[in-house]
Design an enzyme around this catalytic site. Structure first.
Site, PDB file in Angstrom:
ATOM      1  N   ASN A  48       0.674  -1.188  -0.197  1.00  0.00           N
ATOM      2  CA  ASN A  48       0.082   0.148   0.074  1.00  0.00           C
ATOM      3  C   ASN A  48       0.806   1.271  -0.076  1.00  0.00           C
ATOM      4  O   ASN A  48       2.022   1.375   0.502  1.00  0.00           O
ATOM      5  CB  ASN A  48      -0.787  -0.072   1.247  1.00  0.00           C
ATOM      6  CG  ASN A  48      -1.998   1.073   1.026  1.00  0.00           C
ATOM      7  OD1 ASN A  48      -2.790   1.024   0.296  1.00  0.00           O
ATOM      8  ND2 ASN A  48      -1.827   2.183   1.965  1.00  0.00           N
TER       9      ASN A  48
ATOM     10  N   GLU B 136      -1.310   0.954  -5.588  1.00  0.00           N
ATOM     11  CA  GLU B 136      -1.149   2.304  -6.222  1.00  0.00           C
ATOM     12  C   GLU B 136      -0.339   2.360  -7.333  1.00  0.00           C
ATOM     13  O   GLU B 136      -0.130   3.192  -8.200  1.00  0.00           O
ATOM     14  CB  GLU B 136      -0.804   3.259  -5.059  1.00  0.00           C
ATOM     15  CG  GLU B 136      -2.090   3.674  -4.046  1.00  0.00           C
ATOM     16  CD  GLU B 136      -2.206   2.613  -2.995  1.00  0.00           C
ATOM     17  OE1 GLU B 136      -1.587   1.681  -2.732  1.00  0.00           O
ATOM     18  OE2 GLU B 136      -3.624   2.976  -2.227  1.00  0.00           O
TER      19      GLU B 136
ATOM     20  N   TRP C 269      -1.376   7.706   9.819  1.00  0.00           N
ATOM     21  CA  TRP C 269      -2.468   6.980   9.189  1.00  0.00           C
ATOM     22  C   TRP C 269      -3.818   6.707   9.915  1.00  0.00           C
ATOM     23  O   TRP C 269      -3.733   6.233  11.205  1.00  0.00           O
ATOM     24  CB  TRP C 269      -1.863   5.502   8.685  1.00  0.00           C
ATOM     25  CG  TRP C 269      -1.233   4.620   9.567  1.00  0.00           C
ATOM     26  CD1 TRP C 269      -1.532   4.345  10.626  1.00  0.00           C
ATOM     27  CD2 TRP C 269       0.049   4.080   9.391  1.00  0.00           C
ATOM     28  NE1 TRP C 269      -0.633   3.528  11.477  1.00  0.00           N
ATOM     29  CE2 TRP C 269       0.310   3.187  10.462  1.00  0.00           C
ATOM     30  CE3 TRP C 269       0.732   3.984   8.094  1.00  0.00           C
ATOM     31  CZ2 TRP C 269       1.259   2.405  10.353  1.00  0.00           C
ATOM     32  CZ3 TRP C 269       2.019   3.128   8.412  1.00  0.00           C
ATOM     33  CH2 TRP C 269       2.304   2.488   9.422  1.00  0.00           C
TER      34      TRP C 269
ATOM     35  N   ASP D 281      -5.049  21.969   9.811  1.00  0.00           N
ATOM     36  CA  ASP D 281      -5.419  20.779   8.771  1.00  0.00           C
ATOM     37  C   ASP D 281      -6.002  21.549   7.427  1.00  0.00           C
ATOM     38  O   ASP D 281      -6.501  22.537   7.386  1.00  0.00           O
ATOM     39  CB  ASP D 281      -6.208  19.760   9.355  1.00  0.00           C
ATOM     40  CG  ASP D 281      -5.848  18.353   9.120  1.00  0.00           C
ATOM     41  OD1 ASP D 281      -5.630  18.293   7.612  1.00  0.00           O
ATOM     42  OD2 ASP D 281      -5.536  17.616   9.930  1.00  0.00           O
TER      43      ASP D 281
ATOM     44  N   GLY E  84      -5.316   2.480   4.343  1.00  0.00           N
ATOM     45  CA  GLY E  84      -4.396   1.208   4.128  1.00  0.00           C
ATOM     46  C   GLY E  84      -3.213   0.978   5.060  1.00  0.00           C
ATOM     47  O   GLY E  84      -3.035  -0.144   5.398  1.00  0.00           O
TER      48      GLY E  84
ATOM     49  N   TYR F 221       0.188  10.056   4.307  1.00  0.00           N
ATOM     50  CA  TYR F 221      -0.225  10.290   5.800  1.00  0.00           C
ATOM     51  C   TYR F 221       1.017  11.281   6.366  1.00  0.00           C
ATOM     52  O   TYR F 221       2.280  10.980   6.218  1.00  0.00           O
ATOM     53  CB  TYR F 221      -0.116   9.024   6.470  1.00  0.00           C
ATOM     54  CG  TYR F 221      -0.715   7.768   5.713  1.00  0.00           C
ATOM     55  CD1 TYR F 221      -2.077   7.872   5.269  1.00  0.00           C
ATOM     56  CD2 TYR F 221      -0.063   6.823   5.768  1.00  0.00           C
ATOM     57  CE1 TYR F 221      -2.412   6.752   4.746  1.00  0.00           C
ATOM     58  CE2 TYR F 221      -0.562   5.568   4.768  1.00  0.00           C
ATOM     59  CZ  TYR F 221      -1.727   5.576   4.475  1.00  0.00           C
ATOM     60  OH  TYR F 221      -2.280   4.600   3.755  1.00  0.00           O
ATOM     61  N   ARG F 222       0.455  12.357   6.964  1.00  0.00           N
ATOM     62  CA  ARG F 222       1.575  13.463   7.382  1.00  0.00           C
ATOM     63  C   ARG F 222       2.160  12.682   8.663  1.00  0.00           C
ATOM     64  O   ARG F 222       1.872  11.799   9.179  1.00  0.00           O
ATOM     65  CB  ARG F 222       0.793  14.576   7.828  1.00  0.00           C
ATOM     66  CG  ARG F 222       0.038  14.271   9.291  1.00  0.00           C
ATOM     67  CD  ARG F 222      -0.484  15.589   9.794  1.00  0.00           C
ATOM     68  NE  ARG F 222      -1.155  15.170  11.258  1.00  0.00           N
ATOM     69  CZ  ARG F 222      -2.499  15.556  11.233  1.00  0.00           C
ATOM     70  NH1 ARG F 222      -3.387  16.207  10.369  1.00  0.00           N
ATOM     71  NH2 ARG F 222      -2.944  15.433  12.709  1.00  0.00           N
TER      72      ARG F 222
HETATM   73  C1  LIG Z   1      -1.840  16.784   1.369  1.00  0.00           C
HETATM   74  C2  LIG Z   1      -2.338  15.487   1.802  1.00  0.00           C
HETATM   75  C3  LIG Z   1      -2.262  14.975   3.137  1.00  0.00           C
HETATM   76  C4  LIG Z   1      -2.804  13.947   3.955  1.00  0.00           C
HETATM   77  N1  LIG Z   1      -2.591  13.559   5.182  1.00  0.00           N
HETATM   78  C5  LIG Z   1      -3.258  12.493   5.605  1.00  0.00           C
HETATM   79  C6  LIG Z   1      -3.002  12.061   6.945  1.00  0.00           C
HETATM   80  O1  LIG Z   1      -2.199  12.853   7.537  1.00  0.00           O
HETATM   81  N2  LIG Z   1      -3.649  10.899   7.429  1.00  0.00           N
HETATM   82  C7  LIG Z   1      -4.553  10.049   6.730  1.00  0.00           C
HETATM   83  O2  LIG Z   1      -4.925   9.183   6.840  1.00  0.00           O
HETATM   84  N3  LIG Z   1      -4.780  10.608   5.184  1.00  0.00           N
HETATM   85  C8  LIG Z   1      -4.112  11.687   4.809  1.00  0.00           C
HETATM   86  N4  LIG Z   1      -4.717  12.183   3.517  1.00  0.00           N
HETATM   87  C9  LIG Z   1      -5.623  11.414   2.830  1.00  0.00           C
HETATM   88  C10 LIG Z   1      -4.875  10.058   2.174  1.00  0.00           C
HETATM   89  O3  LIG Z   1      -3.709  10.245   1.650  1.00  0.00           O
HETATM   90  C11 LIG Z   1      -5.912   9.491   1.090  1.00  0.00           C
HETATM   91  O4  LIG Z   1      -7.131   8.982   2.064  1.00  0.00           O
HETATM   92  C12 LIG Z   1      -5.468   8.314   0.544  1.00  0.00           C
HETATM   93  O5  LIG Z   1      -6.396   7.652  -0.284  1.00  0.00           O
HETATM   94  C13 LIG Z   1      -5.148   7.107   1.430  1.00  0.00           C
HETATM   95  O6  LIG Z   1      -4.620   5.983   0.911  1.00  0.00           O
HETATM   96  P1  LIG Z   1      -4.892   4.556   1.301  1.00  0.00           P
HETATM   97  O7  LIG Z   1      -6.392   4.254   0.926  1.00  0.00           O
HETATM   98  O8  LIG Z   1      -4.041   3.803   0.605  1.00  0.00           O
HETATM   99  O9  LIG Z   1      -4.698   4.565   2.808  1.00  0.00           O
HETATM  100  C14 LIG Z   1      -3.670  13.330   2.917  1.00  0.00           C
HETATM  101  C15 LIG Z   1      -3.904  13.845   1.704  1.00  0.00           C
HETATM  102  C16 LIG Z   1      -3.286  14.828   1.013  1.00  0.00           C
HETATM  103  C17 LIG Z   1      -3.591  15.150  -0.327  1.00  0.00           C
HETATM  104 MN   LIG Z   2      -4.504   2.118  -0.771  1.00  0.00          MN
END
Ligand SMILES: Cc1cc2nc3c(=O)[nH]c(=O)nc-3n(C[C@H](O)[C@H](O)[C@H](O)COP(=O)(O)O)c2cc1C
Ligand SMILES: [Mn+2]
Length: 483
Positions: free
Chosen positions: A168, A232, A186, A281, A191, A172-173
């Site tokens: 995955n 991805e 996360w 945020d 994921g 995630y910050r």
């Molecule tokens: C700039 C930016 C920062 C983000 N920060 C977070 C975060 O801190 N935690 C989180 O869970 N998702 C965050 N997201 C959203 C996830 O990247 C997004 O939900 C993504 O689809 C997650 O992928 P996954 O489904 O593989 O977990 C952020 C998105 C962006 C564009």
């Molecule tokens: Mn994913």
């Protein structure tokens, strides 16, 4: 398509879409304030390259995706809808009517197999390997005054499911605690959190690699709401039309993007939590501090002269609006595979992706609008949709004014509002409880007798064709005379 972020920056420079900031600004609030100010200008402002961030020799790049033209350039199209058309074609193989017809499908099959990543031996991102490297070498920004510290805001966090080995990548910050540890934000629905859940059940460490400044397509893909279990990197192959190049990380069993600027290698321990936040945020408010897993750094690898790619989130509109817009367009054809009656959808900037979701449908049966709401609340990250407005197909959901007008005239709140409870976005600080709360659907379609509306539905205003043609002619005279 751009093989790395530096070639993308060079192209933006050629197109005069890049502004180089020569002043030495501080990563503590100053750089973020510039990025915020620029993002608020009409159309999203230029991309930014801070050449001399105070206290670091590494330039900071930001707002690279922060306009319609740049997100399109990053993804190799002139309009985002081209991507939707491509995805539609890839996911709708023509029905072969005979052997010769089937042969024509071969290119499609080879296209699909050409999308998987490949491993290379020599990687720019491993030109420099620092086993005892620290995060103090990177110009990581503190973006808002009350933030708990500096945050890495645009990382590609790569993990593998400890049981299935499925990869995955998510953005995630990561809050910097010290030079070798960060938070790992996360959220529970994502994921990375699922992989960590499995690792904790097994009582095992979860290895993590974090790519900073991967190529533009891959950077977008890490933010995309891919269904769980779908890689991805495959999406990156489809959108980038080439296989992503990976290299084995040095201290963890994870393959990382060979063309990234920087890679952080490390792990997350089972059971360990630490206070994370507050953080200014993309809701436009501070997310409150909460306990999150902790990332321990084992090694940093990087290019000889890396650029630090970042983004700032805040009161919309910001750069992430354009990343979200790409997802809106790319995932529409995929959503339509299960919900073909959806005509279009739109996430207004003020709704920060899922607070306001506007959907038009080809209404076919009584209760159809409510079926669409239920389906969205059950579909991937659309489960977070806090307010879904469903309109008929003749309403243009990209026009927020039109939707507000139609909703105002078509809705009886005592009849047309659906309220449910369920999982909500972790960032929703108004919810009943963390990650659990209410959601509202508004049925703004025309109501049918079979839905209990037995009076006549009023007709939308429209003049006659001949009168409209005359009006156009007069309008032309008016516009000519004013020039
Ligand atoms: C700039 C930016 C920062 C983000 N920060 C977070 C975060 O801190 N935690 C989180 O869970 N998702 C965050 N997201 C959203 C996830 O990247 C997004 O939900 C993504 O689809 C997650 O992928 P996954 O489904 O593989 O977990 C952020 C998105 C962006 C564009
Ligand atoms: Mn994913």
């Amino acid at each position: 398509m751009f093989p790395d972020i530096t070639s993308f920056i060079a192209e933006l420079d050629r197109r005069k879409e890049l502004f180089r900031v020569a002043d030495s600004l501080s990563p503590d609030l100053e750089i973020a304030a510039v990025i915020d100010r620029v993002s608020k200008s009409p159309g999203g402002g230029p991309a930014l390259l801070f050449e001399h961030p105070a206290g670091s020799t590494m330039p900071v790049a930001a707002n690279l995706f922060g306009s319609m033209s740049r997100i399109c350039l990053a993804l190799g199209v002139t309009k985002l809808d081209e991507l939707a058309a491509e995805i539609e074609e890839l996911t709708t193989p023509p029905q072969p009517r005979g052997f010769m017809d089937a042969l024509k499908l071969m290119p499609l099959v080879s296209r699909l197999s050409d999308l998987m990543p490949k491993t290379v031996k020599d990687a720019p991102v491993q030109e420099v390997v620092k086993m005892d490297g620290g995060l103090d070498e990177l110009p990581i920004l503190k973006t808002w005054p009350d933030d708990g510290g500096p945050f890495i805001t645009l990382p590609l966090v790569i993990t593998k499911d400890p049981e299935s080995g499925m990869r995955n990548i998510g953005t995630y910050r990561m809050q910097v605690y010290d030079r070798r540890t960060t938070g790992m934000h996360w959220q529970r629905h994502k994921g990375g959190a699922q992989h960590h859940r499995v690792a904790e059940r097994l009582g095992k460490r979860l290895e993590v690699a974090v790519a900073l400044g991967a190529d533009p397509v891959l950077t977008y893909c890490a933010t995309a709401p891919m269904p769980e279990g779908l890689d991805e990197l495959m999406l990156a192959g489809v959108l980038g039309k080439r296989r992503v190049e990976l290299v084995k990380a040095r201290t963890v069993d994870i393959e990382v993007p060979a063309n990234a600027q920087i890679v952080l290698e490390g792990y997350v321990e089972p059971g360990e939590r630490r206070r994370e936040g507050p953080f200014g945020d993309h809701t436009g408010f501070y997310s409150l501090a909460a306990d999150y897993p902790v990332f321990h750094l084992t090694c940093i690898t990087m290019r000889k002269n890396p650029v630090y790619l970042t983004t700032v989130v805040g009161i919309p509109p910001m750069e992430d609006l354009y990343l979200g817009k790409a997802s809106e367009r790319i995932f529409l054809p995929l959503i339509r595979k299960t919900l073909p009656e959806i005509v279009d959808m739109h996430f207004p900037a003020a709704g920060i992706f899922h607070n306001i979701v506007l959907i038009s449908i080809d209404k076919r049966y009584p209760g159809h609008a409510r079926k669409i709401m239920s389906a969205c609340w059950g579909l991937g990250q659309l489960m977070f949709s806090k307010c879904i407005v469903v309109v008929d197909k003749d309403v243009n959901v990209q026009d927020e004014h039109e939707v507000a007008w139609i909703a105002g005239t078509h809705v009886d709140p005592s009849r047309d509002i659906e309220i449910v409870k369920g999982p909500v976005d972790d960032l929703d600080e108004a919810a009943i409880a963390p990650a659990f709360g209410g959601k509202m659907g508004i049925d703004a379609t025309r109501k049918w007798p079979s839905e209990g509306f037995t009076r006549e539905w009023p007709k939308r205003l429209r003049t006659s064709d001949s009168a409209a043609a005359k009006a156009e002619r007069v309008w032309e005279q008016i516009t000519k005379s004013s020039r």
